[in-house]
Design an enzyme around this catalytic site. Structure first.
Site, mmCIF file in Angstrom:
data_model
loop_
_atom_site.group_PDB
_atom_site.id
_atom_site.type_symbol
_atom_site.label_atom_id
_atom_site.label_comp_id
_atom_site.label_asym_id
_atom_site.label_seq_id
_atom_site.Cartn_x
_atom_site.Cartn_y
_atom_site.Cartn_z
ATOM 1 N N THR A 28 0.826 -1.206 0.000
ATOM 2 C CA THR A 28 0.000 0.000 0.000
ATOM 3 C C THR A 28 0.861 1.257 0.000
ATOM 4 O OG1 THR A 28 -1.712 -1.142 1.275
ATOM 5 C CG2 THR A 28 -1.792 1.266 1.245
ATOM 6 N N SER A 94 2.972 -7.031 2.195
ATOM 7 C CA SER A 94 1.823 -6.364 2.796
ATOM 8 C C SER A 94 0.585 -6.524 1.908
ATOM 9 C CB SER A 94 2.167 -4.898 3.071
ATOM 10 O OG SER A 94 1.287 -4.334 4.016
ATOM 11 N N LEU A 95 -0.017 -5.451 1.412
ATOM 12 C CA LEU A 95 -1.149 -5.608 0.496
ATOM 13 C C LEU A 95 -0.740 -6.444 -0.710
ATOM 14 C CD1 LEU A 95 -3.994 -5.041 -0.544
ATOM 15 C CD2 LEU A 95 -3.166 -2.818 -1.390
ATOM 16 N N ASP A 215 6.813 -5.380 14.074
ATOM 17 C CA ASP A 215 5.816 -4.904 13.114
ATOM 18 C C ASP A 215 4.595 -4.369 13.842
ATOM 19 O OD1 ASP A 215 4.117 -4.454 10.975
ATOM 20 O OD2 ASP A 215 4.724 -6.275 9.925
ATOM 21 N N HIS A 242 7.834 -3.470 9.961
ATOM 22 C CA HIS A 242 7.073 -3.967 8.805
ATOM 23 C C HIS A 242 7.883 -3.897 7.513
ATOM 24 C CE1 HIS A 242 3.401 -5.033 6.705
ATOM 25 N NE2 HIS A 242 3.463 -3.944 5.941
#
Length: 265
Positions: A28, A94-95, A215, A242
């Site tokens: 993202t 992530s995304l 994270d 993260h």
């Protein structure tokens, strides 16, 4: 930079290196260069690396409609096909990990192995919902504050401290200038509605799931639930925030190379 038409989008993607295909899917607010560019020299002697920008990021242009995960998966697959790297190893962040889960489930004939860094299955967790709602609101009202928040939650405290004041300012300035804010707002709406739990259960490819001990965007407890949902998935953890591939790129590359070069098809 290459482009391919997918639905109503002109999807931009980069191709580097030689060898079997390796597709990298950003997170993202990121893009193919900001998330992955610094890792390319370590990969191009062993793989042909394809880095797409999905809708809302980089040089990809589309109609501005709401983003759907299956459409993003189709964009990534189309870029890989156009680059001629079928089948490919797949790395999502992530995304981008959620999108990669859908690719591995819906296009199994195209995928060899999967690495998921900081993945999540859905936005049902109350803390995650509050986080993404805050991101959405700050994109509208205070992008500097959001850049500062991403710094604080995306990296470990030790990493931030050793940057010094000038280094911290440079990272925040980078976020401010590199993020496509309107595109990120659309991606955050997807973050708030996504659920790839069913797709994760259908994955039958060798999969490595990587959590991060510091994270605060996708806590390791959520990452472990991704590993538990995927049959036979391996789980490991990096001592980072993260943005592990930025904070400790050498350690991330070591995990990637070890898994991709030693796993059986």
């Amino acid at each position: 930079m290459n482009k391919i038409a997918v639905g109503g989008a002109q999807v931009a993607y980069r191709v580097d290196g030689k060898g079997p295909g390796l597709v990298l899917v950003h997170g993202t607010g990121g893009n193919s260069e900001a998330n992955w560019g610094h890792l390319i020299p370590a990969l191009i002697n062993d793989w042909t690396v394809v880095r797409p920008d999905y809708s809302g990021s980089g040089m990809t242009c589309d109609e501005g409609k709401p983003i759907e995960v299956k459409e993003m998966a189709a964009q990534i697959v189309a870029a890989a096909e156009a680059a001629g790297v079928i089948p490919f190893d797949l790395v999502g962040f992530s995304l981008g990990s959620a999108i990669s889960i859908v690719i591995a489930a819906d296009y199994p004939h195209l995928v060899r192995r999967v690495i998921l860094l900081g993945p999540f299955l859905s936005s049902k967790d109350p803390r995650q919902k509050v986080q993404f709602e805050l991101w959405r609101d700050l994109i509208r009202t205070d992008r500097l504050a959001l850049s500062q928040l991403i710094l604080l939650t995306g990296f470990s405290p030790t990493f931030i401290s050793i940057q010094g004041n000038e280094g911290v300012s440079a990272i925040i300035d980078g976020f401010m200038s590199e993020i496509n804010w309107e595109g990120m707002a659309r991606q955050v709406e997807l973050d708030l509605s996504i659920d790839v739990s069913e797709a994760a259960r259908r994955i039958e490819k060798p999969t490595l799931v990587i959590g991060c001990s510091h994270d605060h965007i996708v806590p390791s407890s959520q990452v472990k639930s991704v590993a538990a949902a995927i049959r036979g998935a391996q789980y490991t953890e990096l001592y980072t925030g993260h943005l592990a591939h930025v904070e400790k790129p050498e350690e991330f590359i070591l995990l990637l190379r070890s898994f991709l070069l030693s796993s059986d098809d």
